[in-house]
Motif scaffolding. Sequence first.
Motif, short mmCIF file in Angstrom:
data_model
loop_
_atom_site.label_atom_id
_atom_site.label_comp_id
_atom_site.label_asym_id
_atom_site.label_seq_id
_atom_site.Cartn_x
_atom_site.Cartn_y
_atom_site.Cartn_z
N ASN A 161 37.64 42.72 40.22
CA ASN A 161 38.40 41.54 39.85
C ASN A 161 38.77 40.06 41.24
O ASN A 161 37.40 40.25 42.29
CB ASN A 161 40.54 42.04 40.46
CG ASN A 161 40.06 42.40 41.11
OD1 ASN A 161 40.75 41.53 42.95
ND2 ASN A 161 41.19 43.71 42.30
N GLU A 162 38.65 39.17 40.75
CA GLU A 162 38.44 38.06 41.83
C GLU A 162 38.82 37.99 43.22
O GLU A 162 38.46 37.15 43.81
CB GLU A 162 38.61 36.91 40.87
CG GLU A 162 40.30 36.34 40.79
CD GLU A 162 40.80 35.43 40.60
OE1 GLU A 162 40.24 34.42 40.72
OE2 GLU A 162 41.62 34.93 39.02
N TRP A 163 39.89 38.94 43.51
CA TRP A 163 39.69 38.69 45.58
C TRP A 163 39.48 40.00 45.82
O TRP A 163 39.82 40.52 46.90
CB TRP A 163 42.11 39.46 45.08
CG TRP A 163 42.67 37.51 44.70
CD1 TRP A 163 42.48 36.32 45.06
CD2 TRP A 163 42.67 37.88 43.03
NE1 TRP A 163 42.92 35.86 44.47
CE2 TRP A 163 43.30 36.22 43.04
CE3 TRP A 163 42.74 38.68 42.08
CZ2 TRP A 163 43.50 36.39 41.95
CZ3 TRP A 163 43.21 38.69 41.05
CH2 TRP A 163 43.50 36.97 40.94
N ARG A 199 28.36 35.56 41.87
CA ARG A 199 29.90 34.71 41.81
C ARG A 199 30.31 33.49 42.79
O ARG A 199 31.12 33.71 43.28
CB ARG A 199 30.93 36.07 41.80
CG ARG A 199 30.90 37.04 41.38
CD ARG A 199 31.30 38.39 41.63
NE ARG A 199 33.38 38.58 41.70
CZ ARG A 199 33.58 38.99 41.60
NH1 ARG A 199 33.48 39.51 42.65
NH2 ARG A 199 34.90 38.28 42.21
N TYR A 208 30.77 31.12 41.28
CA TYR A 208 32.68 30.71 40.97
C TYR A 208 33.66 31.03 41.83
O TYR A 208 34.78 30.26 41.82
CB TYR A 208 32.74 30.23 39.65
CG TYR A 208 33.09 32.54 39.45
CD1 TYR A 208 34.23 33.08 39.78
CD2 TYR A 208 31.68 33.34 39.31
CE1 TYR A 208 34.02 34.49 39.26
CE2 TYR A 208 32.06 34.45 38.81
CZ TYR A 208 32.79 35.30 38.77
OH TYR A 208 33.23 36.77 38.93
N TYR A 209 33.32 32.05 42.93
CA TYR A 209 35.03 32.72 43.08
C TYR A 209 34.28 32.23 44.96
O TYR A 209 34.17 32.36 45.36
CB TYR A 209 34.48 33.71 43.49
CG TYR A 209 36.29 34.54 44.27
CD1 TYR A 209 35.61 35.37 45.73
CD2 TYR A 209 37.10 34.37 44.24
CE1 TYR A 209 36.64 35.74 45.84
CE2 TYR A 209 37.93 34.66 45.20
CZ TYR A 209 37.84 35.24 45.81
OH TYR A 209 38.39 35.94 47.03
N GLU A 260 30.64 42.91 38.19
CA GLU A 260 31.01 41.61 37.57
C GLU A 260 32.83 42.83 37.50
O GLU A 260 33.76 41.93 36.42
CB GLU A 260 31.10 41.09 36.31
CG GLU A 260 29.51 40.52 36.59
CD GLU A 260 28.26 41.09 36.09
OE1 GLU A 260 28.13 42.87 37.41
OE2 GLU A 260 27.51 41.62 35.93
#
Lengths: 160, 160, 160, 160
Positions: D81-83, C7, C9-10, D78
């Motif tokens: 969530n992105e946090w 990831r 991208y994060y 995946e």
Amino acid sequence: MPVLEPRLYYRGAVAVQVAVIGSGAEHTERAEAVGRLLAERGCTVVTGGLGEVMAAAARGAKAAGGTTIGILPGERREDANEWIDHAVVTGIGHARNLAVVASGDAVIAVGGSWGTLAEIGFALRLGRPVVILEPGHAVEGVSRASSPEDAVELALRLLP
Amino acid sequence: MPVLEPRLYYRGAVAVQVAVIGSGAEHTERAEAVGRLLAERGCTVVTGGLGEVMAAAARGAKAAGGTTIGILPGERREDANEWIDHAVVTGIGHARNLAVVASGDAVIAVGGSWGTLAEIGFALRLGRPVVILEPGHAVEGVSRASSPEDAVELALRLLP
Amino acid sequence: MPVLEPRLYYRGAVAVQVAVIGSGAEHTERAEAVGRLLAERGCTVVTGGLGEVMAAAARGAKAAGGTTIGILPGERREDANEWIDHAVVTGIGHARNLAVVASGDAVIAVGGSWGTLAEIGFALRLGRPVVILEPGHAVEGVSRASSPEDAVELALRLLP
Amino acid sequence: MPVLEPRLYYRGAVAVQVAVIGSGAEHTERAEAVGRLLAERGCTVVTGGLGEVMAAAARGAKAAGGTTIGILPGERREDANEWIDHAVVTGIGHARNLAVVASGDAVIAVGGSWGTLAEIGFALRLGRPVVILEPGHAVEGVSRASSPEDAVELALRLLP
């Protein structure tokens, strides 16, 4: 006899399964009645396989010639109460509560504490019909019954 | 008839449970034989409740008048194959593999891929006797059998 | 430095997670080396959170300034070994083995008995790359490494 | 600063973990505040790793420089969530709710439906302190708070 069978197409032999959940020694008499009434209606009684309400519901079912499934939290079949015909040994602790209610085509709660509340939550999450036999947890929108007879009638009526 | 019953003390009615695990369409015939032979010996057949080896073992058991338990990974009883008498709906995905082998007083592996290897590992971890019907995973120290008849005989002989 | 970050991208901040599985007091030194090497490459080390190989891998990671996650079978955070930064308390017993390997972007096995075999089975079932550090279980088709260095290199190269 | 650390003995580096549970798009703002306040107090925020309340709590924690753990129901990292800093991939569906609350030294509920009720039940079963941020489920005997600030204060005060 309005017993609904979700898999009637299978030789007419596969029974409706009703999960009886709960705890509390003071509720065993009513749990036994629930188990007996379910068995008289041809339902298999599913419980967590241990003591108090779980044992009483299974005992009631066996007294009426019924069939019982116990879904155990531990790793040993020997933990099952003596009225369990089919012991499922999960080894997953309290997470087996999910399996207990998921395995019921309907769920009847008799007494019970926090584990029972978790089961009611899961049952509703999975869309299983739930009946709370009074007294018991107050959960908004959940059907309540004042006697074992009413609880069983209502649970069977709510079957999908 | 040397069927050992782990809970003989209970009205003589509680059956030995044997888990049949595995996968692979090419193994269904032998799985069906295993299921049939187990049922002829009075054992309840426990499987993961889905297709191929699981369905074949249950089909074989039912053909011999036996009893079957299917321990499903998903959240719907309808996922069970049509030869399952008692459906346990766990909702825990592959983690239900633990419950399948834990619910067997002995375990017979017929074919199978990585999920079956996980089940064999769990069965050994829990001290369940395991028999691998050839061909199948090579796991050091695990009993092997060359025919369904031998697999069932060996599994019953290894019962605790 | 070929560390792949699933990831990236994060914010560039989310680390590759590598599960180190196994058991056996005789393997702790090599497990500690694996943990250290993973941390040096920026990977978070995921283990079952208890002793022996699990503790050693976490200890190695912390010695190199890394981050560790322990996924515990029981119901108490206090069960975690002292090198666990983030304790996940599952309460599901051996079924937590599934979570350990599923939480690894790759899996390295160091020693180990039947529980480890179950983990290898699950890892392969889920498509996680697995490296077995010799000596260890023999599983057909699974990559093997002869040193902690090789095991870590290989695991990182196999990342999706 | 009254942050209680259950494992202060460990280099002072292991953080208190607080689980934030719940659902409902209308509750995201308050969930974000809860996450932020927890991070400001040095707590790691544990959630189910998916959307709405879970994402908002993690987003709030990250905005305050905190650390987040996401305990996912599925089999893919995946899905987080992105946090989410540390993704725990359980593969056990709703049963992961048990792990979410068990991994919290305390639990704060923000909104939520039946899955949240199951989590509250499990948290109480395991003896974890629970605070329900109003509005929310009515559960007898459980502490309630009328603002994110009060919820966090109360949860930290209830830590064992």
